[in-house]
Design an enzyme around this catalytic site. Structure first.
Site, PDB file in Angstrom:
ATOM      1  N   ARG A   1      53.154  23.107  38.267  1.00 46.46           N
ATOM      2  CA  ARG A   1      53.756  22.228  37.246  1.00 46.46           C
ATOM      3  C   ARG A   1      52.646  21.421  36.571  1.00 46.46           C
ATOM      4  O   ARG A   1      52.716  21.118  35.389  1.00 46.46           O
ATOM      5  CB  ARG A   1      54.817  21.305  37.860  1.00 46.46           C
ATOM      6  CG  ARG A   1      55.330  20.257  36.891  1.00 46.46           C
ATOM      7  CD  ARG A   1      56.738  19.729  37.190  1.00 46.46           C
ATOM      8  NE  ARG A   1      57.012  19.527  38.593  1.00 46.46           N
ATOM      9  CZ  ARG A   1      56.496  18.534  39.353  1.00 46.46           C
ATOM     10  NH1 ARG A   1      55.703  17.637  38.824  1.00 46.46           N
ATOM     11  NH2 ARG A   1      56.813  18.446  40.625  1.00 46.46           N
TER      12      ARG A   1
ATOM     13  N   TYR B   1      65.434  19.637  11.454  1.00 48.86           N
ATOM     14  CA  TYR B   1      66.047  20.557  12.407  1.00 48.86           C
ATOM     15  C   TYR B   1      67.192  19.862  13.159  1.00 48.86           C
ATOM     16  O   TYR B   1      67.013  18.755  13.677  1.00 48.86           O
ATOM     17  CB  TYR B   1      64.969  21.061  13.376  1.00 48.86           C
ATOM     18  CG  TYR B   1      65.525  21.918  14.477  1.00 48.86           C
ATOM     19  CD1 TYR B   1      66.141  23.136  14.189  1.00 48.86           C
ATOM     20  CD2 TYR B   1      65.471  21.510  15.797  1.00 48.86           C
ATOM     21  CE1 TYR B   1      66.674  23.907  15.202  1.00 48.86           C
ATOM     22  CE2 TYR B   1      65.994  22.283  16.809  1.00 48.86           C
ATOM     23  CZ  TYR B   1      66.597  23.483  16.505  1.00 48.86           C
ATOM     24  OH  TYR B   1      67.123  24.248  17.504  1.00 48.86           O
TER      25      TYR B   1
ATOM     26  N   ASP C   1      56.236  17.651  12.760  1.00 52.31           N
ATOM     27  CA  ASP C   1      56.789  18.936  13.198  1.00 52.31           C
ATOM     28  C   ASP C   1      56.295  19.974  12.189  1.00 52.31           C
ATOM     29  O   ASP C   1      56.746  20.021  11.052  1.00 52.31           O
ATOM     30  CB  ASP C   1      58.323  18.861  13.225  1.00 52.31           C
ATOM     31  CG  ASP C   1      58.960  20.173  13.704  1.00 52.31           C
ATOM     32  OD1 ASP C   1      58.296  21.225  13.643  1.00 52.31           O
ATOM     33  OD2 ASP C   1      60.144  20.139  14.108  1.00 52.31           O
TER      34      ASP C   1
ATOM     35  N   LYS D   1      58.816  30.084  17.210  1.00 49.12           N
ATOM     36  CA  LYS D   1      58.906  30.624  15.846  1.00 49.12           C
ATOM     37  C   LYS D   1      57.631  31.387  15.479  1.00 49.12           C
ATOM     38  O   LYS D   1      57.353  32.404  16.066  1.00 49.12           O
ATOM     39  CB  LYS D   1      59.230  29.488  14.874  1.00 49.12           C
ATOM     40  CG  LYS D   1      60.290  28.499  15.397  1.00 49.12           C
ATOM     41  CD  LYS D   1      61.671  29.110  15.520  1.00 49.12           C
ATOM     42  CE  LYS D   1      62.683  28.255  16.282  1.00 49.12           C
ATOM     43  NZ  LYS D   1      62.867  26.891  15.834  1.00 49.12           N
TER      44      LYS D   1
HETATM   45  C1  LIG Z   1      63.447  25.680  16.330  1.00 47.11           C
HETATM   46  C2  LIG Z   1      62.915  24.388  15.868  1.00 47.11           C
HETATM   47  C3  LIG Z   1      62.740  23.318  16.767  1.00 47.11           C
HETATM   48  C4  LIG Z   1      63.155  23.396  18.218  1.00 47.11           C
HETATM   49  O1  LIG Z   1      62.399  24.305  18.944  1.00 47.11           O
HETATM   50  P1  LIG Z   1      62.965  25.144  20.199  1.00 47.11           P
HETATM   51  O2  LIG Z   1      61.816  25.999  20.560  1.00 47.11           O
HETATM   52  O3  LIG Z   1      64.165  25.897  19.718  1.00 47.11           O
HETATM   53  O4  LIG Z   1      63.328  24.151  21.253  1.00 47.11           O
HETATM   54  C5  LIG Z   1      62.183  22.153  16.275  1.00 47.11           C
HETATM   55  N1  LIG Z   1      61.832  22.023  14.971  1.00 47.11           N
HETATM   56  C6  LIG Z   1      61.996  23.021  14.082  1.00 47.11           C
HETATM   57  C7  LIG Z   1      61.592  22.819  12.660  1.00 47.11           C
HETATM   58  C8  LIG Z   1      62.549  24.229  14.496  1.00 47.11           C
HETATM   59  O5  LIG Z   1      62.745  25.203  13.603  1.00 47.11           O
END
Ligand SMILES: *Cc1c(COP(=O)(O)O)cnc(C)c1O
Length: 379
Positions: A46, A98, A170, A195
């Site tokens: 961890r 998001y 983000d 992504k």
């Molecule tokens: C998908 C997404 C998230 C969250 O990420 P996960 O890997 O699904 O937990 C946060 N911000 C944006 C812009 C996203 O597209």
């Protein structure tokens, strides 16, 4: 080192015991110690794992930062950032972002006494106006999911600095290939590695990258204390994804541009949201802070009755109807019922996210085939 070379080599060291060119998947929970307190820098998985460490080194290189930290999902990475705060602290966040981030902020952290102010961050005056003596964090997402609005990162960093708040960006939609917030003054960059970084729709993961050592130590402490760490197999997959990020992003951008213009010229479509149009409200900012405009966009049909929207969403073949984005294959999504269903309807509508909005993630297939697929579906 230039970008393409960094992406192929970042974090990769031949395995010292075998020479394996690829970082091994260290599928272990613990490490044998020679004597109490005498170990090779790894005690318990961890806290430390060599596959994760290789990935975190690569993530830092990609974002031109000092330190990377990988988490079990994008929202786990976001969760760690908010855990830097204490009750009474205030966060300024975008009113278009998001849905899962909004849910985490409003449903999990607000009840613990963290205060969130949601503003349209595409106008930085709104951010400046929302600052109070309690503001500790400015959270932005640019381009936003799903309306592709753009926030000026450098100008926001300036406001954050003047008010003593941290700025976290983000950067999921842009990917490190198109935008590097740390070089524009942000303190932390966050990704849903699920992504573009992973890029193959086969892993859930998130990350944070930062420069400040004290901030890194605090976030590392949260990572190991709260335990939302990714497994080594998932770290291996994201490491592999990173090696082709530059090639994939080039094609996402090329295809994205073709499809954005195709949609805009289609008589059945009333509006296309894509940050590469020269009449996008923050086009100049996007051009300044991004190296391309990517493959994410959303649009409205002229005939926006629910049955027609549903018909279009259900009749593409190459664009699969699914949540998520950033994979090699194209996806189509209905934010109101899928990715953004966790935002109350009136909030959504107020911020321009209608029930008829369709979002697409343009993949790296042949653009002509993708256009034909959309053409058949839209009719
Ligand atoms: C998908 C997404 C998230 C969250 O990420 P996960 O890997 O699904 O937990 C946060 N911000 C944006 C812009 C996203 O597209």
């Amino acid at each position: 080192m230039k970008t393409a070379t960094t992406y192929v080599h970042a974090g990769a060291q031949p395995d010292p015991s075998t020479g394996a060119i690829m970082t091994p998947i260290f599928q272990t929970s613990t490490y044998v110690q020679e004597a109490p307190g005498k170990n090779k820098g790894f005690e318990y998985a961890r806290s430390q794992n060599p596959t994760r460490q290789a990935l975190e080194t690569a993530l830092a290189a990609l974002e031109h930062g000092q330190y990377g930290l990988a988490f079990s999902s994008g929202v786990a990475a976001t969760d760690a950032v908010i855990k830097l705060l204490v009750p009474g602290d205030e966060v300024i966040a975008p009113n278009d972002m998001y849905g899962g981030t909004y849910r985490l902020f409003s449903k999990i952290f607000a009840p613990f006494g963290i205060r969130f102010t949601y503003v349209d961050t595409s106008d930085i005056n709104n951010i400046a106006k929302a600052i109070t003596p309690q503001t500790r964090l400015i959270w932005i997402e640019t381009p936003t999911n799903p309306l592709m609005s753009i926030t000026d990162i450098a100008a926001t960093a300036q406001i954050a600095k003047e008010s003593g708040a941290l700025l976290c960006v983000d950067n999921t939609f842009a990917s490190p290939y198109l935008q590097n917030p740390l070089t524009l003054g942000a303190d932390i960059v966050m990704h849903s590695s699920t992504k573009y970084l992973g890029g193959h729709s086969d892993v859930i993961q998130g990350c944070l990258v930062m420069n400040d050592t004290t901030l890194r130590d605090k976030l590392y402490f949260i990572q190991k204390s709260c335990g939302a760490v990714p497994g080594p197999m998932d770290c291996f997959l994201v490491l592999r994804g990173i090696k082709t990020l530059h090639l994939r992003m080039q094609r996402h951008c090329e295809n994205g541009e073709k499809i954005a213009h195709y949609l805009r010229n289609h008589p059945g479509i009333s509006k296309v949201f894509w940050c590469g149009f020269s009449d996008h409200p923050n086009y100049e900012v996007a051009r300044r802070q991004m190296n391309g405009f990517g493959g994410m966009m959303s649009f409205e049909l002229k005939d926006n009755r629910p049955e027609n929207v549903t018909r279009v969403l259900s009749s593409t073949h190459l664009f699969s109807l699914a949540e998520s984005l950033g994979g090699v294959e194209s996806l189509i999504n209905h934010p109101a019922t899928m990715t953004h269903a966790s935002i109350p309807r009136e909030e959504r509508i107020k911020n321009g996210l209608t029930d008829s909005l369709i979002r697409i993630s343009v993949g790296i297939e042949d653009a002509d085939d993708l256009i034909e697929d959309l053409n058949t579906a839209i009719g």
